[in-house]
Design an enzyme around this catalytic site. Structure first.
Site, PDB file in Angstrom:
ATOM      1  N   HIS A 247       0.833  -1.204   0.000  1.00 40.47           N
ATOM      2  CA  HIS A 247       0.000   0.000   0.000  1.00 40.47           C
ATOM      3  C   HIS A 247       0.865   1.249   0.000  1.00 40.47           C
ATOM      4  O   HIS A 247       0.558   2.233  -0.685  1.00 40.47           O
ATOM      5  CB  HIS A 247      -0.940  -0.018   1.205  1.00 40.47           C
ATOM      6  CG  HIS A 247      -2.159   0.825   1.021  1.00 40.47           C
ATOM      7  ND1 HIS A 247      -2.279   2.077   1.579  1.00 40.47           N
ATOM      8  CD2 HIS A 247      -3.312   0.607   0.337  1.00 40.47           C
ATOM      9  CE1 HIS A 247      -3.471   2.583   1.255  1.00 40.47           C
ATOM     10  NE2 HIS A 247      -4.114   1.725   0.493  1.00 40.47           N
TER      11      HIS A 247
ATOM     12  N   HIS B 135      -5.406   5.544  -5.873  1.00 41.73           N
ATOM     13  CA  HIS B 135      -6.566   6.161  -5.235  1.00 41.73           C
ATOM     14  C   HIS B 135      -7.098   7.287  -6.112  1.00 41.73           C
ATOM     15  O   HIS B 135      -6.455   7.742  -7.046  1.00 41.73           O
ATOM     16  CB  HIS B 135      -6.196   6.719  -3.860  1.00 41.73           C
ATOM     17  CG  HIS B 135      -5.854   5.670  -2.857  1.00 41.73           C
ATOM     18  ND1 HIS B 135      -4.607   5.114  -2.787  1.00 41.73           N
ATOM     19  CD2 HIS B 135      -6.611   5.057  -1.903  1.00 41.73           C
ATOM     20  CE1 HIS B 135      -4.597   4.211  -1.809  1.00 41.73           C
ATOM     21  NE2 HIS B 135      -5.798   4.149  -1.275  1.00 41.73           N
TER      22      HIS B 135
ATOM     23  N   HIS C  63      -7.639  -2.486  -4.830  1.00 44.40           N
ATOM     24  CA  HIS C  63      -7.798  -2.989  -3.466  1.00 44.40           C
ATOM     25  C   HIS C  63      -8.448  -4.370  -3.451  1.00 44.40           C
ATOM     26  O   HIS C  63      -8.175  -5.170  -2.538  1.00 44.40           O
ATOM     27  CB  HIS C  63      -8.585  -1.989  -2.634  1.00 44.40           C
ATOM     28  CG  HIS C  63      -7.809  -0.751  -2.281  1.00 44.40           C
ATOM     29  ND1 HIS C  63      -7.762   0.341  -3.108  1.00 44.40           N
ATOM     30  CD2 HIS C  63      -7.021  -0.459  -1.213  1.00 44.40           C
ATOM     31  CE1 HIS C  63      -6.990   1.269  -2.556  1.00 44.40           C
ATOM     32  NE2 HIS C  63      -6.528   0.809  -1.418  1.00 44.40           N
TER      33      HIS C  63
ATOM     34  N   HIS D 254     -15.206   5.452   3.109  1.00 41.15           N
ATOM     35  CA  HIS D 254     -13.850   4.893   3.090  1.00 41.15           C
ATOM     36  C   HIS D 254     -12.858   5.810   3.792  1.00 41.15           C
ATOM     37  O   HIS D 254     -12.110   5.387   4.684  1.00 41.15           O
ATOM     38  CB  HIS D 254     -13.404   4.650   1.638  1.00 41.15           C
ATOM     39  CG  HIS D 254     -11.916   4.610   1.479  1.00 41.15           C
ATOM     40  ND1 HIS D 254     -11.202   5.698   1.011  1.00 41.15           N
ATOM     41  CD2 HIS D 254     -11.004   3.635   1.740  1.00 41.15           C
ATOM     42  CE1 HIS D 254      -9.917   5.392   0.991  1.00 41.15           C
ATOM     43  NE2 HIS D 254      -9.762   4.150   1.423  1.00 41.15           N
TER      44      HIS D 254
ATOM     45  N   HIS E  83     -10.707   5.557   7.699  1.00 43.71           N
ATOM     46  CA  HIS E  83      -9.249   5.665   7.816  1.00 43.71           C
ATOM     47  C   HIS E  83      -8.873   6.665   8.904  1.00 43.71           C
ATOM     48  O   HIS E  83      -8.039   6.391   9.783  1.00 43.71           O
ATOM     49  CB  HIS E  83      -8.636   6.114   6.492  1.00 43.71           C
ATOM     50  CG  HIS E  83      -8.234   5.000   5.587  1.00 43.71           C
ATOM     51  ND1 HIS E  83      -7.044   4.337   5.713  1.00 43.71           N
ATOM     52  CD2 HIS E  83      -8.874   4.435   4.524  1.00 43.71           C
ATOM     53  CE1 HIS E  83      -6.950   3.398   4.783  1.00 43.71           C
ATOM     54  NE2 HIS E  83      -8.053   3.435   4.034  1.00 43.71           N
TER      55      HIS E  83
ATOM     56  N   PHE F  33      -1.913   6.828   3.953  1.00 45.67           N
ATOM     57  CA  PHE F  33      -1.724   5.705   3.040  1.00 45.67           C
ATOM     58  C   PHE F  33      -0.434   4.917   3.302  1.00 45.67           C
ATOM     59  O   PHE F  33      -0.412   3.700   3.185  1.00 45.67           O
ATOM     60  CB  PHE F  33      -1.720   6.193   1.589  1.00 45.67           C
ATOM     61  CG  PHE F  33      -3.067   6.606   1.074  1.00 45.67           C
ATOM     62  CD1 PHE F  33      -4.229   6.164   1.668  1.00 45.67           C
ATOM     63  CD2 PHE F  33      -3.178   7.453  -0.030  1.00 45.67           C
ATOM     64  CE1 PHE F  33      -5.473   6.548   1.188  1.00 45.67           C
ATOM     65  CE2 PHE F  33      -4.416   7.834  -0.518  1.00 45.67           C
ATOM     66  CZ  PHE F  33      -5.560   7.383   0.099  1.00 45.67           C
TER      67      PHE F  33
ATOM     68  N   HIS G 158     -11.240  -2.562   4.414  1.00 45.38           N
ATOM     69  CA  HIS G 158     -11.324  -2.569   2.955  1.00 45.38           C
ATOM     70  C   HIS G 158     -12.129  -3.753   2.427  1.00 45.38           C
ATOM     71  O   HIS G 158     -12.625  -3.703   1.296  1.00 45.38           O
ATOM     72  CB  HIS G 158      -9.935  -2.519   2.332  1.00 45.38           C
ATOM     73  CG  HIS G 158      -9.545  -1.131   1.939  1.00 45.38           C
ATOM     74  ND1 HIS G 158      -9.902  -0.565   0.741  1.00 45.38           N
ATOM     75  CD2 HIS G 158      -8.878  -0.176   2.622  1.00 45.38           C
ATOM     76  CE1 HIS G 158      -9.462   0.681   0.684  1.00 45.38           C
ATOM     77  NE2 HIS G 158      -8.824   0.937   1.809  1.00 45.38           N
TER      78      HIS G 158
END
Length: 568
Positions: free
Chosen positions: A166, A187, A196, A314, A318, A335, A348
């Site tokens: 990632h 992304h 993903h 999403h 995070h 990230f 995810h």
């Protein structure tokens, strides 16, 4: 419907069993409430009131999975983004000061690359809600993670090497082959979901291999259902392999805040969350790109535009989990470090589930085309190591059906599916005073540092299918940024989202980009909002933009209303 469960690559003679989970789940007893709309085409008959209390929560609706056909979209002539050249992997950067990280995110480069072929299988793996795992499944999950952590450091299947995937793909370690210094970024574009999905696919298969269980499946964090709107308790045991110390201590047992409003009222948070889910999954998208993300081809600058799910729930999760005591919100909060928390993969897995639900559940009167058939999308590729440490090339085109990839999803109630906001008709003050709000041309370009309100002329007088377009949104990619958009909002309470005035959001997880900035745009569909606000016949609307976390990090070039070019 049987084909939904029996479709796989196993030979015809295989004894393949369909999913054991029912299509229509039993209503959950936690909180119940009448359906908030009688206008959804998948809705069962109901005699509920048309004036629901917005603080009550609907939970007992069953979720229905249905089939959808592949519909062509317009293709463009260009080239797909190619898999990176691993031997040219560079250093990732620290988000706070753009300096070199103290870790090397580049993978080991061993052996030849082969094109991956989906293997045959004889039983679908079933991903289950993390809140519902039985003790045996929890034990197997921890055992698999522990064994992954015990692999040699240079094994590409090891825990940190998997986390580095990632970091490398998302924080500037790879350049697009043949495109000079132009980064690869998976992304904020149409690559978000397929990348993903492949990432979790191999992660899951590696874990299964380590415990010699080909049926092992990752759990998903069911944060779209009130019964799953806390961090799953199995992740809170400090002695467990799936534990991570770098999580926000204030949120370990708190109700998630998908709107990132800062509201502390658990009941209001739940209703906000269901509204966020309904808006990003059902109400706010005009076409497949509004949900999936904007096209991203060879030579395209990074961050062309995130889809509604990516920039909504999403991103919120995070930031909700990441530890604010850490310099860059590690682990989940940005990230480069997100993959170091086992909860990331559980999170995810539910993001991946949203893609399946959006394609298979939502009616075609919202977005008739649910699949992208552009060859630049289908032929985009990535590199991963499989469960045998073989370096493989995979393509987006092979990730479109989870059942062909060998896994299915536990059926869970979808309380947000019918969570349409109650109709708001008390708009006399707004209608009378729109002339007192500044015109849109006098406000933009806008440096978003405070709440702003302004009047925007509709594209067409009378009722129409229209979109609110926010153009030239320039963001500092190294920061968590978020703002919400409301239309004709009378009560001006930014802590409450469960109202018809809420149109949608923009948000991002911190990440590296060239020059620390990127420019994008978003579209918010207004059709249902016009009906719910009883403003379809008005000539103009009043838009309110509420910054949640921006400071000097967001500028917006302009805003306008256009007719929907993809009318259902």
């Amino acid at each position: 419907m049987a084909s939904l469960y029996l479709h796989c690559t196993a030979p015809p003679s295989s004894k393949l069993r369909p999913s054991l989970h029912p299509l229509l789940s039993k209503p959950a007893p936690f909180i119940s409430h009448a359906r908030r709309s009688h206008r959804h085409p998948l809705r069962a008959s109901s005699s509920d009131s048309d004036s629901p209390n917005r603080r009550n929560v609907l939970l007992g609706l069953g979720g229905l999975y249905g089939a959808t056909s592949l519909i062509s979209t317009d293709s463009a002539s260009a080239n797909p983004v190619q898999a990176p050249e691993l031997d040219k992997c560079g250093a990732a950067t620290n988000l706070n000061n753009q300096q070199i990280l103290d870790v090397n995110c580049c993978p080991p480069v061993t052996g030849d690359i082969i094109d991956y072929k989906l293997p045959t299988f004889y039983k679908l793996r079933t991903r289950q809600s993390a809140h519902r795992l039985n003790p045996t499944d929890v034990f197997k999950y921890n055992l698999a993670i522990q064994r992954m952590k015990e692999l040699p450091e240079d094994d590409p299947r090891s825990f940190m090497q998997q986390a580095f995937i990632h970091c490398a793909y998302c924080n500037g370690a790879y350049n697009q082959p043949g495109q000079g210094e132009l980064d690869i970024q998976v992304h904020n574009s149409w690559l978000f979901f397929p990348f993903h999905r492949w990432y979790l696919y191999f992660y899951e298969r590696i874990l299964g291999k380590l415990i010699d269980d080909p049926t092992f499946a990752l759990p998903f964090w069911n944060w779209d259902n009130p019964k799953g709107m806390t961090i799953p308790p199995i992740f809170l045991d400090p002695k467990a392999a799936i534990y991570d110390a770098k999580r926000n201590p204030d949120n370990l047992k708190a109700v998630v805040d998908l709107g990132r409003t800062g509201n502390k009222d658990p009941m209001q948070l739940v209703t906000n969350n269901l509204t966020v889910m309904y808006t990003e999954m059902v109400r706010g998208n005009a076409d497949v790109y509004d949900f999936m993300g904007k096209p991203y081809r060879e030579g395209t600058p990074v961050n062309p535009g995130p889809g509604s799910s990516e920039r909504g729930s999403h991103t919120a999760l995070h930031v909700f989990v990441g530890d604010p005591r850490e310099p860059s919100g590690e682990d989940m909060g940005n990230f480069y470090s997100a993959g170091r928390d086992p909860l990331f993969y559980c999170h995810h897995a539910n993001v991946d589930r949203m893609w399946t639900l959006w394609k298979d559940v939502l009616p075609k009167d919202k977005v008739p085309t649910k699949d992208i058939t552009d060859p630049d999308y289908l032929n985009a590729s990535f590199l991963f190591y499989d469960e045998n440490a073989q370096l493989v090339r995979v393509y987006v085109r092979d990730s479109l059906d989870t059942r062909k990839m060998g896994y299915d999803l536990q059926r869970i109630d979808l309380p947000w599916l019918d969570y349409r906001p109650p109709v708001q008709t008390a708009l006399a003050r707004i209608k009378r005073t729109t002339s007192f709000f500044p015109k849109v041309f006098s406000v933009f370009p806008l440096n978003l540092t405070k709440v702003v309100r302004f009047e925007v002329q509709k594209a067409k007088k009378g009722k129409a299918d229209e979109l609110l377009v926010l153009e030239d949104i320039t963001v500092d990619t190294t920061k968590f940024l978020k703002f919400d958009v409301f239309v004709n909002d009378e009560d001006d309470n930014p802590l409450e989202l469960d109202k018809a005035a809420y149109a949608g959001t923009y948000a991002q997880v911190p990440h590296k980009a060239p020059k620390k900035t990127s420019t994008t745009s978003i579209r918010l569909r207004l059709t249902d909002l016009y009906e719910d606000m009883d403003i379809g016949d008005d000539d103009s609307i009043v838009v309110t933009i509420v910054p949640r976390h921006s400071g000097p990090g967001v500028t917006i070039g302009g805003i306008k209303i256009i007719e929907n070019p993809n009318k259902a």
